[in-house]
Design a protein around this motif. Structure first.
Motif, PDB file in Angstrom:
ATOM      1  N   THR A  33       0.846  -1.184   0.000  1.00 50.12           N
ATOM      2  CA  THR A  33       0.000   0.000   0.000  1.00 50.12           C
ATOM      3  C   THR A  33       0.885   1.238   0.000  1.00 50.12           C
ATOM      4  OG1 THR A  33      -1.844  -1.069   1.122  1.00 50.12           O
ATOM      5  CG2 THR A  33      -1.692   1.315   1.333  1.00 50.12           C
ATOM      6  N   VAL A  34       0.554   2.181  -0.854  1.00 53.82           N
ATOM      7  CA  VAL A  34       1.316   3.422  -0.962  1.00 53.82           C
ATOM      8  C   VAL A  34       0.376   4.590  -0.709  1.00 53.82           C
ATOM      9  CG1 VAL A  34       2.736   4.859  -2.461  1.00 53.82           C
ATOM     10  CG2 VAL A  34       2.861   2.365  -2.636  1.00 53.82           C
ATOM     11  N   ILE A  51      -3.355   4.007  -2.219  1.00 53.70           N
ATOM     12  CA  ILE A  51      -3.698   2.954  -3.158  1.00 53.70           C
ATOM     13  C   ILE A  51      -3.168   1.651  -2.583  1.00 53.70           C
ATOM     14  CG2 ILE A  51      -1.624   3.378  -4.562  1.00 53.70           C
ATOM     15  CD1 ILE A  51      -3.337   2.525  -7.022  1.00 53.70           C
ATOM     16  N   THR A  52      -4.027   0.644  -2.545  1.00 54.00           N
ATOM     17  CA  THR A  52      -3.608  -0.622  -1.958  1.00 54.00           C
ATOM     18  C   THR A  52      -2.835  -1.461  -2.973  1.00 54.00           C
ATOM     19  OG1 THR A  52      -5.676  -1.738  -2.550  1.00 54.00           O
ATOM     20  CG2 THR A  52      -5.596  -0.598  -0.417  1.00 54.00           C
ATOM     21  N   SER A  53      -2.337  -2.576  -2.510  1.00 48.02           N
ATOM     22  CA  SER A  53      -1.550  -3.448  -3.365  1.00 48.02           C
ATOM     23  C   SER A  53      -2.426  -4.103  -4.437  1.00 48.02           C
ATOM     24  CB  SER A  53      -0.889  -4.530  -2.526  1.00 48.02           C
ATOM     25  OG  SER A  53      -1.887  -5.365  -1.955  1.00 48.02           O
ATOM     26  N   THR A 100       5.227   4.344   2.210  1.00 45.44           N
ATOM     27  CA  THR A 100       4.804   2.965   2.103  1.00 45.44           C
ATOM     28  C   THR A 100       5.296   2.188   3.309  1.00 45.44           C
ATOM     29  OG1 THR A 100       4.630   1.069   0.595  1.00 45.44           O
ATOM     30  CG2 THR A 100       6.806   2.069   0.835  1.00 45.44           C
ATOM     31  N   ASN A 101       4.634   1.096   3.584  1.00 42.12           N
ATOM     32  CA  ASN A 101       5.014   0.219   4.683  1.00 42.12           C
ATOM     33  C   ASN A 101       5.204  -1.192   4.149  1.00 42.12           C
ATOM     34  OD1 ASN A 101       4.787   1.841   7.317  1.00 42.12           O
ATOM     35  ND2 ASN A 101       2.899   2.346   6.257  1.00 42.12           N
ATOM     36  N   VAL A 102       6.385  -1.732   4.390  1.00 42.66           N
ATOM     37  CA  VAL A 102       6.677  -3.104   3.990  1.00 42.66           C
ATOM     38  C   VAL A 102       6.393  -3.977   5.208  1.00 42.66           C
ATOM     39  CG1 VAL A 102       8.442  -4.687   3.174  1.00 42.66           C
ATOM     40  CG2 VAL A 102       8.416  -2.313   2.361  1.00 42.66           C
ATOM     41  N   PRO A 103       5.400  -4.877   5.132  1.00 44.42           N
ATOM     42  CA  PRO A 103       4.935  -5.580   6.334  1.00 44.42           C
ATOM     43  C   PRO A 103       5.829  -6.710   6.816  1.00 44.42           C
ATOM     44  CG  PRO A 103       3.666  -6.277   4.440  1.00 44.42           C
ATOM     45  CD  PRO A 103       4.569  -5.170   3.961  1.00 44.42           C
ATOM     46  N   PHE A 104       6.660  -7.266   5.968  1.00 44.00           N
ATOM     47  CA  PHE A 104       7.484  -8.373   6.422  1.00 44.00           C
ATOM     48  C   PHE A 104       8.734  -8.470   5.551  1.00 44.00           C
ATOM     49  CE2 PHE A 104       6.063 -10.661   2.786  1.00 44.00           C
ATOM     50  CZ  PHE A 104       4.717 -10.361   2.657  1.00 44.00           C
TER      51      PHE A 104
END
Length: 122
Positions: A33-34, A51-53, A100-104
């Motif tokens: 998601t950005v 905007i989601t992935s 943006t957030n990178v979850p893993f």
């Protein structure tokens, strides 16, 4: 090193348009998601659009203040997210940031660009 680089800001008259770009390195924007945020002079940073992935349907969401005037989109081939801004108003003047957030994974974390200045004259 993950980098988000914004570009496209500038000075525009009220009613004009600008398109901001957010180019990423080392991460793939289409699977995260950005969001775009902005920080007006003397105020706190505020949400603008997201905007989601791809796997989440590339859904978009907007702050009420920009709904109908701004459009967030993504070019997967260029690994770039855009913010098309139309019918600009003086109150849209701000530094605009990509987030943006990178979850893993090894690059897990939240990332911000350096910002790009948008100035709308009346």
């Amino acid at each position: 090193q993950v980098r988000l680089v914004e570009s496209g800001g500038g000075l525009v008259q009220a009613g004009g348009s600008l398109r901001l770009s957010c180019l990423a390195s080392r991460i793939i924007l289409s699977i995260n998601t950005v969001a775009w945020y902005r920080q007006p002079p003397g105020k706190q940073r505020e949400f603008v659009a997201t905007i989601t992935s791809i796997t989440s349907g590339s859904s978009t969401n907007y702050a009420d203040s920009v709904k109908g005037r701004f459009t967030i989109s993504r070019d997967n081939a260029k690994n770039t997210v855009y913010l098309q801004m139309n019918s600009l108003k003086p109150e849209d003047t701000a530094v605009y940031y990509c987030n943006t957030n990178v979850p893993f994974g090894a690059l897990k974390g939240g990332y911000w660009g350096q910002g790009t200045q948008v100035t709308v004259s009346s």
